[in-house]
Scaffold this active site. Structure first.
Site, short mmCIF file in Angstrom:
data_model
loop_
_atom_site.label_atom_id
_atom_site.label_comp_id
_atom_site.label_asym_id
_atom_site.label_seq_id
_atom_site.Cartn_x
_atom_site.Cartn_y
_atom_site.Cartn_z
N LYS A 99 -30.48 56.84 121.37
CA LYS A 99 -30.79 55.41 121.26
C LYS A 99 -32.14 55.25 120.53
CE LYS A 99 -27.90 54.75 125.26
NZ LYS A 99 -26.65 54.65 124.54
N HIS A 103 -31.89 53.84 128.28
CA HIS A 103 -32.42 52.68 127.51
C HIS A 103 -33.91 52.45 127.74
CE1 HIS A 103 -28.69 51.16 125.75
NE2 HIS A 103 -28.11 51.68 126.83
N SER A 112 -27.96 48.73 130.89
CA SER A 112 -27.63 48.59 129.48
C SER A 112 -26.93 47.28 129.13
CB SER A 112 -26.77 49.77 129.04
OG SER A 112 -25.61 49.87 129.85
C1 LIG Z 1 -27.44 54.36 131.07
C2 LIG Z 1 -26.75 55.23 130.07
N1 LIG Z 1 -26.58 56.53 130.32
C3 LIG Z 1 -25.99 57.35 129.44
C4 LIG Z 1 -25.51 56.88 128.24
C5 LIG Z 1 -24.84 57.83 127.30
O1 LIG Z 1 -25.73 58.24 126.32
P1 LIG Z 1 -25.20 59.00 125.03
O2 LIG Z 1 -24.78 57.97 124.05
O3 LIG Z 1 -26.35 59.82 124.59
O4 LIG Z 1 -24.05 59.84 125.48
C6 LIG Z 1 -25.65 55.54 127.92
C7 LIG Z 1 -25.14 55.03 126.64
O5 LIG Z 1 -24.54 54.02 126.51
C8 LIG Z 1 -26.28 54.68 128.85
O6 LIG Z 1 -26.46 53.39 128.59
#
Ligand SMILES: Cc1ncc(COP(=O)(O)O)c(C=O)c1O
Length: 390
Positions: free
Chosen positions: A238, A207, A179
């Site tokens: 997202k 992502h 990310s």
């Molecule tokens: C790789 C990854 N996993 C999990 C999440 C968390 O997702 P959520 O916003 O749905 O809690 C993110 C969000 O930034 C992320 O980039």
């Protein structure tokens, strides 16, 4: 006073240019937004496909509210699960070409749900050193021993698997798209190594969901690894433009999670409007991959424009584009100057990225028009020259 240190910590963050100023948004999330009272171009949100304010998703949410109300009012194992939640899970499983899906409140909780349900004390987790915070927390909760391997480095992963303790459960975990850098895990090679050493393989495709693969089916589809990756964690927060987490995999694994994953057992389900909106998002993607194509065209156009201007865009090959600046004060000043010029893109500093690796993270969207992309390039050029970055 027991908590006297807190105010000092906050002051220190401000002095070190590490304080996160949380801005106020007063409009729908889109390619333009009203931020702190000012209309600006938005290159900050994870709204990859421009769905956060899409009429079909709003309609899906409203219809769900009309039929079911707003909240589930309890956890699913106690008070039952709505047919709408089941419909979403079936649709997602079909979309992702996997046997089954379970939804959770967010991507973050999905990681907290899965990891401790699969491994525990005495087991081993092999985790990419740049994995997301929610993976790190899920690993800690599991009490398994965590062995970090060098970022994207399958040789290092193999070496660590080869020399590790025998006779215990082994779990390999990687982000799909990273990310902060916008690079992609070599999941095909990671699968080869994991299966060679009989390790469970899990990818967090937060992502990649809606971004990679045919019509945004994600990283497993991108590498054509259907049925090979044991666990695919995803988020609907997202590209789907809503909020919610999901885990995709074989039926028996999903069933196990419904019995043992603590955020499923001890926290309420996704809200009904979120489920309704997510259903509409999957239906849109099932019908057409046009938005995904537009996202990639936009991202490639912007990246090549930034490179031509002389910016360092790191190792990004996806719609996440970092402008590598290094110093956190420079990154914060850069972000402020962009905002003054009418563009919203946040500085990312420690601890989200390592010290000395501060950057502006540019998030592309299918919602940006050509005119907006050209305007953005003009603004980046102006600020880059002013701050002597280019
Ligand atoms: C790789 C990854 N996993 C999990 C999440 C968390 O997702 P959520 O916003 O749905 O809690 C993110 C969000 O930034 C992320 O980039």
């Amino acid at each position: 006073m027991a908590l006297g240190w807190v105010a000092k910590q906050v002051r220190d963050l401000k002095d070190q240019h590490l304080y996160n100023n949380i801005v106020t948004v007063d409009s729908p999330i889109g390619s333009e937004m009203v931020v702190n009272g000012k209309k600006v171009l938005n290159f900050c949100s994870n709204n990859y496909l421009g769905l956060a304010n899409h009429p079909k998703l709003k309609e899906g949410a409203v219809n769900a509210i009309k039929k079911f109300g707003v909240g589930p009012a309890a956890v699913r194992t106690i008070a039952g699960t709505t047919s709408l939640h089941k419909k979403l899970e079936e649709k997602l499983a079909k979309f992702k070409k996997t046997e089954a899906v379970i939804t959770l409140q967010s991507g973050f909780t999905a990681n907290l749900a899965v990891i401790p349900a699969l491994v525990g004390e005495g087991d081993l987790i092999f985790s990419d050193e740049l994995n997301h915070a929610s993976i790190i927390d899920g690993c800690r909760l599991s009490r398994a021993e965590v062995i970090r391997y060098a970022h994207l480095d399958t040789k290092d992963l193999e070496e660590k698997l080869k020399t590790s303790k025998k006779g215990v459960k082994k779990l390999v975990i990687t982000d799909g798209v990273f990310s902060m850098d916008g690079d992609i895990a070599p999941l095909d090679k990671i699968y080869d190594v994991s299966s060679k050493y009989d390790a469970i393989l899990m990818v967090d495709d937060a992502h990649g969901e809606g971004v990679l693969g045919t019509s945004g089916r994600g990283i497993v589809d991108h590498f054509k690894l259907h049925g090979k990756v044991d666990i695919e964690v995803g988020t609907m927060s997202k590209a789907f433009g809503v909020v919610g987490g999901m885990v995709a995999g074989r039926t028996e694994i999903i069933e196990w999670l419904s019995q043992r994953a603590r955020p499923f057992l001890f926290s309420s389900a996704m809200t009904l409007p979120d489920v309704g909106a997510c259903l509409a998002a999957v239906e849109l993607l099932e019908k057409s991959g046009k938005l995904v194509e537009k996202l990639w065209d936009n991202a490639n156009y912007l990246r090549s424009g930034l490179k031509k201007l002389g910016f360092d865009t790191g190792t990004s090959i996806t719609p996440i584009i970092p402008l590598m600046l290094g110093d956190s004060k420079l990154a914060q000043d850069f972000s402020k100057e962009l905002f003054n010029e009418g563009l919203f893109a946040k500085a990312i500093t420690y601890p989200t990225v390592a010290q000395g690796k501060a950057r502006i993270r540019i998030m592309n969207s299918a919602g940006h028009t050509q005119k907006q992309l050209d305007r953005a390039l003009q603004i980046f050029a102006k600020v880059g020259k002013k701050l002597k970055v280019i």
